[in-house]
Design a protein around this motif. Sequence first.
Motif, PDB file in Angstrom:
ATOM      1  N   MET A   1      23.162 -44.414  38.593  1.00 59.33           N
ATOM      2  CA  MET A   1      23.340 -45.384  39.680  1.00 59.33           C
ATOM      3  C   MET A   1      22.011 -46.067  39.956  1.00 59.33           C
ATOM      4  SD  MET A   1      24.633 -44.902  43.664  1.00 59.33           S
ATOM      5  CE  MET A   1      26.405 -44.794  43.321  1.00 59.33           C
ATOM      6  N   HIS A   2      22.083 -47.373  40.135  1.00 58.65           N
ATOM      7  CA  HIS A   2      20.935 -48.137  40.618  1.00 58.65           C
ATOM      8  C   HIS A   2      21.268 -48.558  42.044  1.00 58.65           C
ATOM      9  CE1 HIS A   2      19.329 -48.625  36.466  1.00 58.65           C
ATOM     10  NE2 HIS A   2      20.610 -48.554  36.164  1.00 58.65           N
ATOM     11  N   LEU A   3      20.315 -48.382  42.953  1.00 58.39           N
ATOM     12  CA  LEU A   3      20.542 -48.772  44.346  1.00 58.39           C
ATOM     13  C   LEU A   3      19.453 -49.759  44.745  1.00 58.39           C
ATOM     14  CD1 LEU A   3      22.484 -48.017  46.751  1.00 58.39           C
ATOM     15  CD2 LEU A   3      20.571 -46.665  47.622  1.00 58.39           C
TER      16      LEU A   3
ATOM     17  N   ASP B   1      13.768 -52.787  47.747  1.00 58.99           N
ATOM     18  CA  ASP B   1      13.447 -51.492  47.158  1.00 58.99           C
ATOM     19  C   ASP B   1      14.478 -51.202  46.067  1.00 58.99           C
ATOM     20  OD1 ASP B   1      12.017 -49.186  46.740  1.00 58.99           O
ATOM     21  OD2 ASP B   1      12.622 -48.195  48.602  1.00 58.99           O
ATOM     22  N   HIS B   2      14.036 -50.533  45.020  1.00 59.41           N
ATOM     23  CA  HIS B   2      14.897 -50.228  43.873  1.00 59.41           C
ATOM     24  C   HIS B   2      14.867 -48.718  43.682  1.00 59.41           C
ATOM     25  CE1 HIS B   2      15.664 -51.042  39.277  1.00 59.41           C
ATOM     26  NE2 HIS B   2      16.483 -50.156  39.783  1.00 59.41           N
ATOM     27  N   LEU B   3      15.993 -48.070  43.980  1.00 55.62           N
ATOM     28  CA  LEU B   3      16.059 -46.610  43.973  1.00 55.62           C
ATOM     29  C   LEU B   3      17.077 -46.134  42.943  1.00 55.62           C
ATOM     30  CD1 LEU B   3      16.235 -46.172  47.861  1.00 55.62           C
ATOM     31  CD2 LEU B   3      14.198 -45.956  46.426  1.00 55.62           C
ATOM     32  N   HIS B   4      16.934 -44.872  42.553  1.00 59.83           N
ATOM     33  CA  HIS B   4      17.887 -44.274  41.623  1.00 59.83           C
ATOM     34  C   HIS B   4      18.437 -42.992  42.227  1.00 59.83           C
ATOM     35  CE1 HIS B   4      15.560 -46.898  38.773  1.00 59.83           C
ATOM     36  NE2 HIS B   4      16.792 -47.348  38.728  1.00 59.83           N
ATOM     37  N   PRO B   5      19.581 -43.099  42.921  1.00 64.03           N
ATOM     38  CA  PRO B   5      20.187 -41.925  43.546  1.00 64.03           C
ATOM     39  C   PRO B   5      20.522 -40.859  42.504  1.00 64.03           C
ATOM     40  CG  PRO B   5      21.172 -43.932  44.403  1.00 64.03           C
ATOM     41  CD  PRO B   5      20.326 -44.328  43.224  1.00 64.03           C
TER      42      PRO B   5
ATOM     43  N   TYR C   1      10.720 -50.271  30.669  1.00 59.82           N
ATOM     44  CA  TYR C   1      11.122 -49.816  31.994  1.00 59.82           C
ATOM     45  C   TYR C   1      12.643 -49.842  32.017  1.00 59.82           C
ATOM     46  CZ  TYR C   1      11.848 -50.053  37.078  1.00 59.82           C
ATOM     47  OH  TYR C   1      12.274 -49.848  38.364  1.00 59.82           O
ATOM     48  N   LEU C   2      13.261 -48.705  32.262  1.00 57.79           N
ATOM     49  CA  LEU C   2      14.715 -48.597  32.237  1.00 57.79           C
ATOM     50  C   LEU C   2      15.274 -49.080  30.901  1.00 57.79           C
ATOM     51  CD1 LEU C   2      15.390 -49.851  35.864  1.00 57.79           C
ATOM     52  CD2 LEU C   2      15.397 -47.486  35.062  1.00 57.79           C
ATOM     53  N   GLY C   3      14.558 -48.744  29.824  1.00 59.32           N
ATOM     54  CA  GLY C   3      15.053 -49.027  28.482  1.00 59.32           C
ATOM     55  C   GLY C   3      14.914 -50.471  28.050  1.00 59.32           C
TER      56      GLY C   3
ATOM     57  N   GLY D   1      11.755 -55.300  30.913  1.00 61.60           N
ATOM     58  CA  GLY D   1      11.667 -55.738  32.298  1.00 61.60           C
ATOM     59  C   GLY D   1      13.012 -55.604  32.965  1.00 61.60           C
ATOM     60  N   HIS D   2      13.016 -55.844  34.257  1.00 61.74           N
ATOM     61  CA  HIS D   2      14.216 -55.653  35.051  1.00 61.74           C
ATOM     62  C   HIS D   2      14.230 -56.779  36.072  1.00 61.74           C
ATOM     63  CE1 HIS D   2      16.654 -53.878  38.261  1.00 61.74           C
ATOM     64  NE2 HIS D   2      17.188 -53.121  37.329  1.00 61.74           N
ATOM     65  N   LEU D   3      15.370 -57.403  36.247  1.00 61.14           N
ATOM     66  CA  LEU D   3      15.452 -58.539  37.168  1.00 61.14           C
ATOM     67  C   LEU D   3      16.666 -58.383  38.066  1.00 61.14           C
ATOM     68  CD1 LEU D   3      14.492 -61.412  38.032  1.00 61.14           C
ATOM     69  CD2 LEU D   3      16.016 -62.304  36.269  1.00 61.14           C
TER      70      LEU D   3
HETATM   71 CU   LIG Z   1      17.693 -49.317  38.604  1.00 58.03          CU
END
Ligand SMILES: [Cu+2]
Length: 302
Positions: free
Chosen positions: A83-85, A96-100, A202-204, A207-209
Amino acid sequence: MSIRKLAVLLVLGGMAAIPALAHGPHSLESMAMPGATKTTSSSRATVSPAQLKPGKPQAMLIFVRDGRGRPVERFALQHEKLMHLIVVSDDLTFFDHLHPQYVGGGRFRVTANLPASGSYTAFADYLPQGGSPQVSALHLQAGSGSTASVPLTPDSPLSKRAGDLTVTLKLDSGSIAPGRQTPLTFFIKDGNGNPVTDLQPYLGAMGHLVVIRQSPVLTAADYLHAHPEDQGGHSMGAMAEMHHTHGERQQMAGMDQMAASQKAEPGSVSFKTVFPGPGTYRLWAQFQRNGKIITADYTIAV
Ligand SMILES: [Cu+2]
């Protein structure tokens, strides 16, 4: 009437326009893209507690149930996480970018820290095993009062300082239109103005957007979650195209090297997204270098 009561009424008033009010103010039906083929009935997520103290890390539980109210037990990894939160203040100034962490029985545990009193929205992004990608908008309240959605001014120029780096978003202004594949390329330079070519996955991905449309009441439809395409990326369905947009890695190995170098300049990471409609959008681009995550944020008009 107290200010707090008024704020609650305003929030509820805003919710009335949204389906799934019957499920309570902290639960929204997950929204699917039009035309997407669903392999399971849609799921929904709820959060407890939804009322938090400002400026204090607090544990929350997110509970995912299927269309019949049963816990969703199994989830598939997306970009290395179950899960990405994405937590934002409703005025889209805080991110904020969290990983529950999955704790079983359809429940995820996460520690959130809402910096100031006001209203927030957390977008839970997950993939039930054998199902389709889901996004649920969870409404959170820190202390009292709402966070008014003030009009945001589009950034110009689109250069942002992030740690000791400068991240510049290049847009082809002619191509920014709703409903069309729009390339978004970020150029990352170090303190000396040299292109940064040692980004870490980062997360495979490189980058992440995250892209969120400004809205008086944020819903799952306002949320776009984008990652650069994995190396040799598999083909994705129409829905995945919308939610997890494609990008090109700046560095590729072997056979792909030549094709990649023609597409990407050194120190750049590209994404593609489809903006669902006109509006003001906030973008948060995240990259990893030297073990540290850097975040650059932008406001653009579509
Ligand atoms: Cu994420």
